[in-house]
Scaffold this motif. Structure first.
Motif, mmCIF file in Angstrom:
data_model
loop_
_atom_site.group_PDB
_atom_site.id
_atom_site.type_symbol
_atom_site.label_atom_id
_atom_site.label_comp_id
_atom_site.label_asym_id
_atom_site.label_seq_id
_atom_site.Cartn_x
_atom_site.Cartn_y
_atom_site.Cartn_z
ATOM 1 N N THR A 247 34.592 39.814 50.931
ATOM 2 C CA THR A 247 34.902 40.767 49.861
ATOM 3 C C THR A 247 36.168 41.529 50.232
ATOM 4 O OG1 THR A 247 32.553 41.016 49.387
ATOM 5 C CG2 THR A 247 34.014 42.705 48.508
ATOM 6 N N TYR A 248 37.088 41.595 49.266
ATOM 7 C CA TYR A 248 38.345 42.298 49.459
ATOM 8 C C TYR A 248 38.483 43.375 48.377
ATOM 9 C CZ TYR A 248 39.300 38.009 52.036
ATOM 10 O OH TYR A 248 39.226 36.951 52.891
ATOM 11 N N VAL A 249 38.974 44.533 48.805
ATOM 12 C CA VAL A 249 39.240 45.614 47.853
ATOM 13 C C VAL A 249 40.735 45.899 47.914
ATOM 14 C CG1 VAL A 249 38.813 48.037 47.262
ATOM 15 C CG2 VAL A 249 36.955 46.623 48.172
ATOM 16 N N LYS A 250 41.377 45.957 46.735
ATOM 17 C CA LYS A 250 42.816 46.202 46.668
ATOM 18 C C LYS A 250 43.086 47.345 45.693
ATOM 19 C CE LYS A 250 43.892 41.459 47.854
ATOM 20 N NZ LYS A 250 44.555 40.211 47.476
ATOM 21 N N LYS A 251 44.021 48.206 46.079
ATOM 22 C CA LYS A 251 44.399 49.361 45.266
ATOM 23 C C LYS A 251 45.402 48.913 44.204
ATOM 24 C CE LYS A 251 46.428 53.941 45.600
ATOM 25 N NZ LYS A 251 47.052 54.927 46.480
ATOM 26 N N ILE A 252 45.223 49.424 42.976
ATOM 27 C CA ILE A 252 46.112 49.113 41.865
ATOM 28 C C ILE A 252 46.793 50.423 41.432
ATOM 29 C CG2 ILE A 252 46.314 48.135 39.551
ATOM 30 C CD1 ILE A 252 45.196 46.169 41.605
ATOM 31 N N THR A 253 48.128 50.423 41.359
ATOM 32 C CA THR A 253 48.893 51.580 40.901
ATOM 33 C C THR A 253 49.866 51.117 39.826
ATOM 34 O OG1 THR A 253 48.737 52.527 43.122
ATOM 35 C CG2 THR A 253 50.371 53.506 41.629
ATOM 36 N N ASP A 254 49.784 51.727 38.660
ATOM 37 C CA ASP A 254 50.626 51.356 37.512
ATOM 38 C C ASP A 254 50.524 49.872 37.193
ATOM 39 O OD1 ASP A 254 51.566 53.965 37.125
ATOM 40 O OD2 ASP A 254 53.150 53.688 38.627
ATOM 41 N N GLY A 255 49.353 49.299 37.375
ATOM 42 C CA GLY A 255 49.119 47.894 37.050
ATOM 43 C C GLY A 255 49.558 46.922 38.132
ATOM 44 N N LEU A 256 50.052 47.437 39.268
ATOM 45 C CA LEU A 256 50.520 46.576 40.355
ATOM 46 C C LEU A 256 49.702 46.851 41.613
ATOM 47 C CD1 LEU A 256 54.340 47.143 39.813
ATOM 48 C CD2 LEU A 256 52.980 45.194 39.021
ATOM 49 N N ALA A 257 49.420 45.789 42.372
ATOM 50 C CA ALA A 257 48.631 45.923 43.599
ATOM 51 C C ALA A 257 49.537 46.329 44.754
ATOM 52 C CB ALA A 257 47.935 44.611 43.911
ATOM 53 N N ASP A 258 48.927 46.939 45.769
ATOM 54 C CA ASP A 258 49.684 47.346 46.940
ATOM 55 C C ASP A 258 49.907 46.189 47.922
ATOM 56 O OD1 ASP A 258 47.013 47.210 47.589
ATOM 57 O OD2 ASP A 258 46.994 49.036 48.797
ATOM 58 N N VAL A 259 49.221 45.066 47.688
ATOM 59 C CA VAL A 259 49.393 43.852 48.497
ATOM 60 C C VAL A 259 49.515 42.662 47.558
ATOM 61 C CG1 VAL A 259 48.141 44.758 50.509
ATOM 62 C CG2 VAL A 259 46.887 43.554 48.720
ATOM 63 N N GLU A 260 49.812 41.512 48.128
ATOM 64 C CA GLU A 260 49.972 40.303 47.323
ATOM 65 C C GLU A 260 48.639 39.920 46.675
ATOM 66 O OE1 GLU A 260 51.536 35.725 47.859
ATOM 67 O OE2 GLU A 260 51.918 37.193 49.421
ATOM 68 N N LEU A 261 48.737 39.412 45.459
ATOM 69 C CA LEU A 261 47.544 39.064 44.690
ATOM 70 C C LEU A 261 47.381 37.554 44.590
ATOM 71 C CD1 LEU A 261 47.877 41.513 41.653
ATOM 72 C CD2 LEU A 261 46.388 41.766 43.626
ATOM 73 N N ALA A 262 46.118 37.139 44.570
ATOM 74 C CA ALA A 262 45.815 35.742 44.262
ATOM 75 C C ALA A 262 45.949 35.551 42.759
ATOM 76 C CB ALA A 262 44.396 35.401 44.724
ATOM 77 N N GLU A 263 46.028 34.313 42.333
ATOM 78 C CA GLU A 263 46.188 34.005 40.904
ATOM 79 C C GLU A 263 45.041 34.586 40.084
ATOM 80 O OE1 GLU A 263 45.932 30.041 38.145
ATOM 81 O OE2 GLU A 263 46.905 29.826 40.086
ATOM 82 N N GLU A 264 43.821 34.478 40.582
ATOM 83 C CA GLU A 264 42.647 34.989 39.875
ATOM 84 C C GLU A 264 42.688 36.513 39.769
ATOM 85 O OE1 GLU A 264 41.912 31.112 41.733
ATOM 86 O OE2 GLU A 264 42.450 33.025 42.622
ATOM 87 N N GLU A 265 43.147 37.190 40.809
ATOM 88 C CA GLU A 265 43.239 38.645 40.796
ATOM 89 C C GLU A 265 44.275 39.113 39.769
ATOM 90 O OE1 GLU A 265 42.100 39.471 45.482
ATOM 91 O OE2 GLU A 265 44.187 39.054 44.919
ATOM 92 N N ALA A 266 45.418 38.438 39.728
ATOM 93 C CA ALA A 266 46.463 38.780 38.745
ATOM 94 C C ALA A 266 45.949 38.566 37.327
ATOM 95 C CB ALA A 266 47.714 37.944 38.995
ATOM 96 N N ALA A 267 45.187 37.497 37.122
ATOM 97 C CA ALA A 267 44.625 37.232 35.792
ATOM 98 C C ALA A 267 43.614 38.312 35.406
ATOM 99 C CB ALA A 267 43.980 35.850 35.758
#
Length: 167
Positions: free
Chosen positions: A135-155
């Motif tokens: 399980t991974y948790v990623k912070k989103i700010t203004d619609g953008l993640a603070d780290v690189e996103l996988a294709e599924e995460e971006a979708a």
């Protein structure tokens, strides 16, 4: 001056005064009818209440003042609710996918929660039969993640924001 034995001017004055008195009497009757109508209207206006018309008017003004106070309080409450809503999560998306090509059932998933300004987080749960579940948790700010996103995460983020991409 006498005309045919009568005092013509005196009779003329008496007749004129009688006519004026008759006109005044007619006007008096008209005014009496109007006043009676006004009395009936005032009685209907104050019907069922104790006190004078001034008391009724003062009571209505007090009610208007009270309504204005309640309206002002409601406006302030609504403004406070809108301020609080901006900080709550309003946009969400769940995106299910297969993490391994040979697995079926779409056991992996991404969950995205965003507020009005597209700030929030995503949780990605990657399931594998050989390596377990991560399980991974990623912070989103203004619609953008603070780290690189996988294709599924971006979708999933695009779906939560409203820019729905096809899977």
């Amino acid at each position: 001056m006498k005309l045919f034995g009568y005092d013509f001017i005196a009779e003329y004055i008496i007749c004129s005064l009688a006519g004026v008195i008759l006109l005044l009497f007619i006007f008096d009757i008209i005014q009496f009818v109007k006043i009676s109508g006004l009395k009936k209207r005032i009685e209907r206006l104050t019907e069922g209440s104790k006190g004078s018309l001034e008391d009724k008017i003062a009571e209505k003004f007090a009610q208007i003042t009270e309504i204005k106070e309640v309206q002002n309080k409601n406006s302030k409450d609504i403004e406070m609710i809108f301020r609080r809503l901006k900080a709550t999560y309003q946009k969400a998306a769940i995106y299910r996918y297969d993490s391994m090509a040979d697995m079926g059932g779409q056991l992996s998933s991404v969950i995205v929660m965003l507020d009005e300004r597209d700030n929030g987080f995503l949780i990605n749960s990657v399931h594998s039969t050989t390596a377990g579940t991560y399980t991974y948790v990623k912070k989103i700010t203004d619609g953008l993640a603070d780290v690189e996103l996988a294709e599924e995460e971006a979708a999933a983020i695009a779906e939560a924001i409203g820019n729905k991409k096809t899977r």
